[in-house]
Write an enzyme that holds these catalytic residues in place. Structure first.
Site, PDB file in Angstrom:
ATOM      1  N   HIS A 108      -3.517  15.398  40.239  1.00 54.65           N
ATOM      2  CA  HIS A 108      -5.107  14.762  39.996  1.00 54.65           C
ATOM      3  C   HIS A 108      -5.695  14.982  41.248  1.00 54.65           C
ATOM      4  O   HIS A 108      -5.241  14.824  42.190  1.00 54.65           O
ATOM      5  CB  HIS A 108      -5.106  13.445  39.675  1.00 54.65           C
ATOM      6  CG  HIS A 108      -4.206  13.231  38.309  1.00 54.65           C
ATOM      7  ND1 HIS A 108      -3.178  12.783  38.364  1.00 54.65           N
ATOM      8  CD2 HIS A 108      -4.729  12.935  36.947  1.00 54.65           C
ATOM      9  CE1 HIS A 108      -2.709  12.490  37.196  1.00 54.65           C
ATOM     10  NE2 HIS A 108      -3.725  12.460  36.137  1.00 54.65           N
ATOM     11  N   TYR A 110      -7.882  13.223  42.471  1.00 52.87           N
ATOM     12  CA  TYR A 110      -8.115  11.941  43.256  1.00 52.87           C
ATOM     13  C   TYR A 110      -6.947  11.722  43.930  1.00 52.87           C
ATOM     14  O   TYR A 110      -7.111  10.619  44.710  1.00 52.87           O
ATOM     15  CB  TYR A 110      -8.557  10.612  41.962  1.00 52.87           C
ATOM     16  CG  TYR A 110      -7.425  10.298  41.002  1.00 52.87           C
ATOM     17  CD1 TYR A 110      -6.097   9.712  41.402  1.00 52.87           C
ATOM     18  CD2 TYR A 110      -7.432  10.715  39.815  1.00 52.87           C
ATOM     19  CE1 TYR A 110      -5.037   9.338  40.634  1.00 52.87           C
ATOM     20  CE2 TYR A 110      -6.685  10.301  38.665  1.00 52.87           C
ATOM     21  CZ  TYR A 110      -5.550   9.681  39.174  1.00 52.87           C
ATOM     22  OH  TYR A 110      -4.404   9.424  38.145  1.00 52.87           O
ATOM     23  N   SER A 242      -8.693  14.298  34.305  1.00 58.55           N
ATOM     24  CA  SER A 242      -7.605  15.323  34.215  1.00 58.55           C
ATOM     25  C   SER A 242      -8.107  16.198  33.374  1.00 58.55           C
ATOM     26  O   SER A 242      -9.281  16.435  32.800  1.00 58.55           O
ATOM     27  CB  SER A 242      -6.155  14.990  33.979  1.00 58.55           C
ATOM     28  OG  SER A 242      -6.039  14.567  32.715  1.00 58.55           O
ATOM     29  N   HIS A 280      -4.485   0.448  34.846  1.00 57.58           N
ATOM     30  CA  HIS A 280      -3.641   1.628  34.554  1.00 57.58           C
ATOM     31  C   HIS A 280      -2.405   1.133  33.849  1.00 57.58           C
ATOM     32  O   HIS A 280      -1.687   2.156  33.081  1.00 57.58           O
ATOM     33  CB  HIS A 280      -3.189   2.301  35.956  1.00 57.58           C
ATOM     34  CG  HIS A 280      -2.516   3.634  35.730  1.00 57.58           C
ATOM     35  ND1 HIS A 280      -3.065   4.573  34.915  1.00 57.58           N
ATOM     36  CD2 HIS A 280      -1.363   4.163  36.139  1.00 57.58           C
ATOM     37  CE1 HIS A 280      -2.075   5.779  34.905  1.00 57.58           C
ATOM     38  NE2 HIS A 280      -1.133   5.173  35.663  1.00 57.58           N
TER      39      HIS A 280
HETATM   40  O1  LIG Z   1      -5.106  11.898  32.344  1.00 54.83           O
HETATM   41  P1  LIG Z   1      -3.965  11.545  32.566  1.00 54.83           P
HETATM   42  O2  LIG Z   1      -3.099  11.837  33.802  1.00 54.83           O
HETATM   43  O3  LIG Z   1      -3.445  11.397  31.444  1.00 54.83           O
HETATM   44  O4  LIG Z   1      -4.237   9.933  33.215  1.00 54.83           O
HETATM   45  C1  LIG Z   1      -5.396   9.193  32.778  1.00 54.83           C
HETATM   46  O5  LIG Z   1      -4.902   8.016  33.192  1.00 54.83           O
HETATM   47  C2  LIG Z   1      -5.218   7.627  34.572  1.00 54.83           C
HETATM   48  C3  LIG Z   1      -6.075   6.291  34.692  1.00 54.83           C
HETATM   49  O6  LIG Z   1      -5.583   5.293  34.034  1.00 54.83           O
HETATM   50  C4  LIG Z   1      -5.889   8.740  35.047  1.00 54.83           C
HETATM   51  O7  LIG Z   1      -5.158   9.692  35.761  1.00 54.83           O
HETATM   52  C5  LIG Z   1      -6.468   9.349  33.853  1.00 54.83           C
HETATM   53  O8  LIG Z   1      -6.921  10.752  33.914  1.00 54.83           O
END
Ligand SMILES: O=P(O)(O)O[C@H]1O[C@H](CO)[C@@H](O)[C@H]1O
Length: 309
Positions: A108, A110, A242, A280
């Site tokens: 990512h 970030y 993402s 998260h």
């Molecule tokens: O997109 P993925 O990696 O699935 O994950 C999602 O969940 C995370 C935030 O909780 C961030 O990384 C967001 O993009």
């Protein structure tokens, strides 16, 4: 440290990864070829299908049979994965008989990786021979009709960070990957989207299937209510940090893409709400709870595609 140094190359022709990061420049074809060679040197498999597992969705990789697990740390030049719920492995094997490479954990922006580095594994997959990519993610539901645990087939995306300058294709273009100005009219393959919906129906999943637009933000903070209302007003159904950059790079390289966005929390649009803010942990737990259904869906779709891949 020198990037080619990491790859075991000579200091004379080395490319400084830190310097490239400072300049926000691309890793060039030759360097990605070396990352690819590092992977191919560890396996006999020649995958045709690529899969990226979103937060809490790494279990999809366990569906891959006769699997070989290569930790990113063992691949020359591969960046580290630092987010909980992203194991950081390439898993190679057969999904419904199709030779597959699965990213159990994605990179990512970030985390500190520039957009071109986040998407480097897509180009690596292309050089390995992958022509079809399935991307999955965890997301917040901006569309208030959506529920936690819904699975949205992505029909389009808004690459918000790309539109505002953090675009993965910024830098010198290498025509060996694709054109300078790629069209993004159909980022997500219409036939694959239809197949996904038909298959979901057959599996009895219609009650939690959706089709909509994903907006990619930078993160890592979740959105304020005003930001969320803005994102909803520009036409997005789900929001995440993402996927869109990966898809842009895959389409640039001519790969077919199918995308699934798992709604892990319904986004709060009202100010001073007494609803519980997202975490998260909640994202991973909700993704895990619905993961088996997504796994079955993806496995069944790939089975139907097997003879064409
Ligand atoms: O997109 P993925 O990696 O699935 O994950 C999602 O969940 C995370 C935030 O909780 C961030 O990384 C967001 O993009």
């Amino acid at each position: 440290m020198s990037f080619l140094g990491l790859l075991g190359g000579s200091a004379k022709s080395s490319v400084d990864l830190a310097e490239l990061q400072r300049k926000n420049s691309q890793i060039q074809y030759d360097e990605i070829q070396k990352v690819t060679s590092s992977v191919l040197g560890k396996t006999e498999l020649r995958p045709k299908l690529g899969i990226i597992c979103g937060s809490g969705l790494g279990g999809l990789a366990n569906e891959v049979k006769d699997s070989q697990v290569i930790p990113y740390a063992e691949i020359d030049g591969f960046p580290k994965c630092t987010v909980p719920g992203h194991a950081g492995n390439l898993v190679l094997g057969y999904l419904s008989g199709v030779p597959t490479v699965c990213m159990q954990g994605r990179l990512h922006f970030y985390e500190g990786h520039p957009a071109w580095l986040v998407t480097m594994p897509i180009r690596m997959m292309k050089l390995i021979g992958v022509e079809t990519l399935i991307v999955t993610n965890a997301s917040g539901g901006l569309n208030q009709d959506y529920n936690s645990g819904d699975i949205m087939v992505i029909k389009d995306h808004i690459n918000l960070t790309g539109l505002t300058g953090q675009h993965p294709l910024v830098g010198p273009n290498d025509e060996k990957f694709g054109p300078r100005f790629p069209a993004m009219t159909t980022p997500y393959d219409p036939e694959l989207r239809q197949l996904a919906q038909e298959t979901a129906k057959e599996l009895g999943f219609s009650g939690f299937m959706r089709e909509g637009v994903y907006v990619k933000v930078s993160g890592p903070s979740y959105e304020t209510p005003s930001e969320s209302r803005l994102l909803r007003s520009i036409g997005a159904d789900t929001v995440g940090m993402s996927t869109a950059p990966e898809v842009v790079v895959a389409r640039h390289a001519g790969m077919k893409v199918l995308g699934f966005s798992m709604v892990t929390n319904v986004v709060i649009l009202e100010q001073d709400s007494d609803k519980t803010p997202p975490t998260h942990q909640e994202v991973m737990d909700t993704a895990n709870a619905r993961a088996k259904d997504l796994q079955l869906l993806v496995k069944t779709i790939v089975g139907k595609l097997a003879s064409t891949l």
